[in-house]
Write an enzyme that holds these catalytic residues in place. Structure first.
Site, PDB file in Angstrom:
ATOM      1  N   HIS A 155     -25.483  22.992   1.661  1.00  5.56           N
ATOM      2  CA  HIS A 155     -25.693  23.435   0.102  1.00  5.56           C
ATOM      3  C   HIS A 155     -24.824  24.603  -0.040  1.00  5.56           C
ATOM      4  CE1 HIS A 155     -27.364  24.687  -3.605  1.00  5.56           C
ATOM      5  NE2 HIS A 155     -27.370  26.006  -3.054  1.00  5.56           N
TER       6      HIS A 155
ATOM      7  N   LYS B 293      -1.677   7.311  -6.008  1.00  5.57           N
ATOM      8  CA  LYS B 293      -2.556   8.485  -5.653  1.00  5.57           C
ATOM      9  C   LYS B 293      -1.575   9.683  -5.701  1.00  5.57           C
ATOM     10  CE  LYS B 293      -5.231   5.649  -5.574  1.00  5.57           C
ATOM     11  NZ  LYS B 293      -4.986   4.378  -5.679  1.00  5.57           N
TER      12      LYS B 293
ATOM     13  N   GLU C 192      -8.729  -6.043 -22.429  1.00  6.68           N
ATOM     14  CA  GLU C 192      -9.538  -6.539 -21.299  1.00  6.68           C
ATOM     15  C   GLU C 192     -10.021  -7.831 -21.966  1.00  6.68           C
ATOM     16  OE1 GLU C 192     -10.027  -6.393 -18.037  1.00  6.68           O
ATOM     17  OE2 GLU C 192     -11.335  -8.164 -18.295  1.00  6.68           O
TER      18      GLU C 192
ATOM     19  N   CYS D 286       0.868  -1.301  -0.008  1.00  9.28           N
ATOM     20  CA  CYS D 286       0.100  -0.033   0.138  1.00  9.28           C
ATOM     21  C   CYS D 286       0.867   1.428   0.249  1.00  9.28           C
ATOM     22  CB  CYS D 286      -1.053  -0.170   1.308  1.00  9.28           C
ATOM     23  SG  CYS D 286      -2.060   1.457   1.424  1.00  9.28           S
TER      24      CYS D 286
ATOM     25  N   ARG E 151      -4.177  -9.421  -8.571  1.00 11.71           N
ATOM     26  CA  ARG E 151      -3.014  -9.535  -7.404  1.00 11.71           C
ATOM     27  C   ARG E 151      -3.021 -11.065  -6.963  1.00 11.71           C
ATOM     28  NH1 ARG E 151       0.664  -5.861  -6.301  1.00 11.71           N
ATOM     29  NH2 ARG E 151       1.016  -6.791  -4.146  1.00 11.71           N
TER      30      ARG E 151
ATOM     31  N   ASP F 201      -4.680  -9.141   2.423  1.00 17.13           N
ATOM     32  CA  ASP F 201      -4.617  -9.671   1.005  1.00 17.13           C
ATOM     33  C   ASP F 201      -4.409 -11.176   0.865  1.00 17.13           C
ATOM     34  OD1 ASP F 201      -5.010  -7.258   0.221  1.00 17.13           O
ATOM     35  OD2 ASP F 201      -3.160  -7.192  -1.126  1.00 17.13           O
TER      36      ASP F 201
ATOM     37  N   GLY G 135      10.463 -13.470   7.657  1.00 18.13           N
ATOM     38  CA  GLY G 135      10.029 -14.383   8.875  1.00 18.13           C
ATOM     39  C   GLY G 135       9.694 -15.787   8.220  1.00 18.13           C
TER      40      GLY G 135
HETATM   41  C1  LIG Z   1      -0.822   0.038  -7.786  1.00 17.31           C
HETATM   42  C2  LIG Z   1      -1.861  -0.531  -6.429  1.00 17.31           C
HETATM   43  C3  LIG Z   1      -2.754   0.278  -6.005  1.00 17.31           C
HETATM   44  C4  LIG Z   1      -3.464   0.204  -4.917  1.00 17.31           C
HETATM   45  N1  LIG Z   1      -4.315   1.165  -4.520  1.00 17.31           N
HETATM   46  C5  LIG Z   1      -5.211   0.956  -3.556  1.00 17.31           C
HETATM   47  C6  LIG Z   1      -5.958   1.997  -3.005  1.00 17.31           C
HETATM   48  O1  LIG Z   1      -5.991   2.867  -3.502  1.00 17.31           O
HETATM   49  N2  LIG Z   1      -6.949   1.534  -1.999  1.00 17.31           N
HETATM   50  C7  LIG Z   1      -7.055   0.315  -1.480  1.00 17.31           C
HETATM   51  O2  LIG Z   1      -7.692   0.005  -0.578  1.00 17.31           O
HETATM   52  N3  LIG Z   1      -5.852  -0.619  -1.764  1.00 17.31           N
HETATM   53  C8  LIG Z   1      -5.312  -0.361  -2.798  1.00 17.31           C
HETATM   54  N4  LIG Z   1      -4.383  -1.432  -3.374  1.00 17.31           N
HETATM   55  C9  LIG Z   1      -4.380  -2.542  -2.452  1.00 17.31           C
HETATM   56  C10 LIG Z   1      -3.323  -2.499  -1.379  1.00 17.31           C
HETATM   57  O3  LIG Z   1      -2.342  -2.002  -1.464  1.00 17.31           O
HETATM   58  C11 LIG Z   1      -3.399  -3.921  -0.879  1.00 17.31           C
HETATM   59  O4  LIG Z   1      -4.816  -4.413  -0.468  1.00 17.31           O
HETATM   60  C12 LIG Z   1      -2.934  -3.979   0.916  1.00 17.31           C
HETATM   61  O5  LIG Z   1      -1.545  -3.283   0.780  1.00 17.31           O
HETATM   62  C13 LIG Z   1      -2.899  -5.159   1.446  1.00 17.31           C
HETATM   63  O6  LIG Z   1      -2.327  -5.046   2.723  1.00 17.31           O
HETATM   64  P1  LIG Z   1      -1.579  -6.412   3.483  1.00 17.31           P
HETATM   65  O7  LIG Z   1      -1.069  -5.945   4.735  1.00 17.31           O
HETATM   66  O8  LIG Z   1      -2.540  -7.556   3.304  1.00 17.31           O
HETATM   67  O9  LIG Z   1      -0.420  -6.588   2.433  1.00 17.31           O
HETATM   68  P2  LIG Z   1       0.890  -5.755   1.959  1.00 17.31           P
HETATM   69  O10 LIG Z   1       0.503  -4.533   1.865  1.00 17.31           O
HETATM   70  O11 LIG Z   1       1.015  -6.670   0.786  1.00 17.31           O
HETATM   71  O12 LIG Z   1       2.095  -6.122   2.927  1.00 17.31           O
HETATM   72  C14 LIG Z   1       2.477  -7.115   3.147  1.00 17.31           C
HETATM   73  C15 LIG Z   1       3.955  -6.962   3.614  1.00 17.31           C
HETATM   74  O13 LIG Z   1       4.393  -8.275   4.099  1.00 17.31           O
HETATM   75  C16 LIG Z   1       5.877  -8.513   3.782  1.00 17.31           C
HETATM   76  N5  LIG Z   1       6.253  -9.842   3.660  1.00 17.31           N
HETATM   77  C17 LIG Z   1       5.848 -10.844   2.869  1.00 17.31           C
HETATM   78  N6  LIG Z   1       6.449 -11.671   3.435  1.00 17.31           N
HETATM   79  C18 LIG Z   1       6.997 -11.784   4.402  1.00 17.31           C
HETATM   80  C19 LIG Z   1       7.965 -12.544   5.185  1.00 17.31           C
HETATM   81  N7  LIG Z   1       7.987 -13.833   5.219  1.00 17.31           N
HETATM   82  N8  LIG Z   1       8.799 -12.064   6.352  1.00 17.31           N
HETATM   83  C20 LIG Z   1       8.808 -10.756   6.424  1.00 17.31           C
HETATM   84  N9  LIG Z   1       7.910  -9.861   5.700  1.00 17.31           N
HETATM   85  C21 LIG Z   1       7.050 -10.375   4.662  1.00 17.31           C
HETATM   86  C22 LIG Z   1       5.972  -7.800   2.288  1.00 17.31           C
HETATM   87  O14 LIG Z   1       7.241  -7.258   2.116  1.00 17.31           O
HETATM   88  C23 LIG Z   1       4.932  -6.750   2.634  1.00 17.31           C
HETATM   89  O15 LIG Z   1       5.799  -5.449   2.934  1.00 17.31           O
HETATM   90  C24 LIG Z   1      -3.393  -1.056  -4.327  1.00 17.31           C
HETATM   91  C25 LIG Z   1      -2.607  -1.998  -4.668  1.00 17.31           C
HETATM   92  C26 LIG Z   1      -1.762  -1.826  -5.812  1.00 17.31           C
HETATM   93  C27 LIG Z   1      -0.700  -2.582  -6.267  1.00 17.31           C
END
Ligand SMILES: Cc1cc2nc3c(=O)[nH]c(=O)nc-3n(C[C@H](O)[C@H](O)[C@H](O)COP(=O)(O)OP(=O)(O)OC[C@H]3O[C@@H](n4cnc5c(N)ncnc54)[C@H](O)[C@@H]3O)c2cc1C
Length: 467
Positions: free
Chosen positions: A446, A52, A205, A43, A275, A314, A116
């Site tokens: 308004h 953004k 698409e 994110c 994704r 995610d 991890g």
């Molecule tokens: C271009 C783009 C635009 C987006 N825009 C939006 C938006 O506007 N609004 C919105 O709601 N969502 C948006 N998203 C989606 C959003 O980024 C994700 O839904 C969100 O980041 C998910 O959060 P998360 O914590 O599950 O995983 P992530 O943000 O993917 O974080 C997981 C973290 O875990 C770390 N990791 C993984 N495995 C290990 C390990 N074994 N040991 C240590 N660290 C590890 C990774 O390095 C990563 O930093 C967007 C995504 C993209 C790609």
């Protein structure tokens, strides 16, 4: 003797860092492991925030070129400084990722840098960038490892000319011809940025419509608007290969249903087909964790993978959105602390940050019809909203869907400037089980764009007054 934590979180994205902060607030001893080198996950580093930052800057660039003159603002020649535009994006990312480090300190969260791996129940091994290992002992493990870009078979992403969302946020020059694979949220946002900066953008698409999860009427209006902005669409079309010559990319496409193919020339191809969960090297199997065929970690409805092992964001079922991950993380911290953590996946809003924005929450018309639910509909166009007219931003509409018998709001679907902010009003109303009449009888200032929400709600009972 190793220190024992209450919670060790693997992954420092919105799921992980919010879980860590909430756990710290609740007095739990917590560590968060992140391998990226910065907190904030997809994110903050390569997702929501940098996209953004570029959408905002490119929108102003386009407005300065195309809209300022009609508002009586003379600018002279408007020029692009892409290096500075990228630098301000990086500034936003740096500031926010460091902000999380500050919040970790404030809430006594140990930030452990490295990868991890779950060794067994209660044991997580961390390997740092130099290969040094340590083992953290903990009562609870939270998996928050997020997701990575999905790929197409036979198409190699080099992040230079054939790029994922990560490369698309850092192109070194504005491509003359850009082919975008996938008309989903991320693809349309990236396509908008580069089209505004001067690229000729073709969106390919597979399905015969854009934005598959959105209400069909909203998606149609969006397609019309994006076409006017210069994006061209090849719907019902699949990419079968990309040939790289020294100077060009040759993208082979053919109708999804079969038939004669063609070749599109491109300088850059963005692959934005969705994704997939990231669980590489995690050691999920060491605690009996399972994934489905898409790699999504199986959890109970309370985020449990196994005894003392939880997962959020995610990498588990539900919408792949930052605020959903954040809510998951918060709920798990509360469950671990003995509280009642819960997330209502039916009311997670979606926003597409194009211009105009697109936003929705709850069920759309197609879903209600498929489920056989009888509903009433109110719709109000921004063309009839005084603030939108004043601002010369009249594209789009608000649509509210309510249950026929009870008037309970079932969904809201919007396209228009600022709807990404306006959707929150409906989310709150729906959380409280509101009827459309509750919004219709609530005073709205308004002149505001949000009056369109009220007028659409009035429309459910057929008494829209400003149209
Ligand atoms: C271009 C783009 C635009 C987006 N825009 C939006 C938006 O506007 N609004 C919105 O709601 N969502 C948006 N998203 C989606 C959003 O980024 C994700 O839904 C969100 O980041 C998910 O959060 P998360 O914590 O599950 O995983 P992530 O943000 O993917 O974080 C997981 C973290 O875990 C770390 N990791 C993984 N495995 C290990 C390990 N074994 N040991 C240590 N660290 C590890 C990774 O390095 C990563 O930093 C967007 C995504 C993209 C790609």
């Amino acid at each position: 003797m190793a220190e024992t934590y209450d919670v060790v979180i693997i992954g420092g994205g919105p799921g992980g860092y919010n879980c860590a902060i909430r756990a710290g607030q609740l007095g739990l001893k917590v560590a968060c492991i992140e391998m990226r080198g910065t907190l904030g996950g997809t994110c903050l580093n390569v997702g929501c925030i940098p996209s953004k930052a570029l959408l905002h800057a490119s929108h102003l660039f386009s407005a300065a070129q195309n809209e300022f003159a009609s508002l009586g603002i003379k600018t002279g020649k408007v020029e692009l400084d892409l290096t500075q535009m990228m630098a301000q994006k990086s500034d936003a990312v740096d500031g926010l990722t460091k902000g999380i480090e500050f919040l970790f300190k404030k809430n006594k969260v140990d930030y452990v840098k490295g990868r991890g791996k779950i060794l067994s129940k209660g044991k997580v091994e961390v390997t740092d960038a130099d290969g040094k290992k340590q083992v953290l002992e903990t009562k609870n493990i939270v998996i928050a490892t997020g997701s990575e870009p999905a790929t197409l078979p036979g198409i190699e992403i080099d992040e230079e000319r054939v790029v994922s969302n990560t490369g698309a946020l850092s192109l070194k020059a504005v491509p003359k011809k850009l082919v975008l694979i996938g008309a989903g949220v991320i693809g349309l946002e990236m396509g908008s940025v580069w089209a505004r900066l001067g690229s000729e953008v073709t969106v390919v698409e597979y399905l015969d419509r854009i934005l598959p999860p959105a209400d069909a009427e909203v998606a149609k209006e969006a397609e019309r608007t994006f076409k006017k902005q210069g994006l061209s669409f090849k719907l019902g079309t699949k990419v079968t290969g990309i040939e790289k010559t020294k100077t060009k990319l040759k993208v082979a496409v053919e109708p999804a249903k079969g038939g004669a193919g063609e070749t599109l020339d491109a300088d850059i191809v963005i692959v934005a087909i969705g994704r997939k969960p990231y669980t590489e090297g995690l050691g999920l199997e060491n605690v009996g964790g399972k994934t489905d065929k898409r790699g999504v970690i199986e959890v109970t409805d309370h985020f449990k993978v196994a005894d003392g092992v939880w997962a959020v964001g995610d990498c588990i079922p539900g919408p792949m959105l930052a605020h959903k991950a954040e809510d998951d993380g918060t709920a798990v911290a509360e469950l671990i602390a003995g509280k009642a953590g819960h997330v209502n996946y039916d009311l997670v809003p979606s926003v597409v940050y194009t211009n105009p924005e697109i936003a929705w929450v709850g069920k759309n018309e197609e879903e209600l019809k498929a489920a056989g639910i009888e509903y009433k509909k109110g719709k109000f166009p921004f063309m009839a909203n005084s603030r939108a007219r004043t601002n010369h931003e009249t594209v789009g509409f608000v649509k509210i869907l309510a249950e026929k018998g009870t008037d309970r709001i079932l969904g809201a679907h919007m396209i228009g400037v600022g709807v990404g902010e306006m959707i929150a009003e409906v989310c709150v109303a729906m959380e409280f089980g509101a009827a459309s009449e509750d919004i219709a009888r609530t005073s709205h200032a308004h002149p505001t764009l949000s009056e369109a929400v009220r007028q659409a709600a009035m429309g459910v009972e057929g008494w829209t007054m400003q149209m």
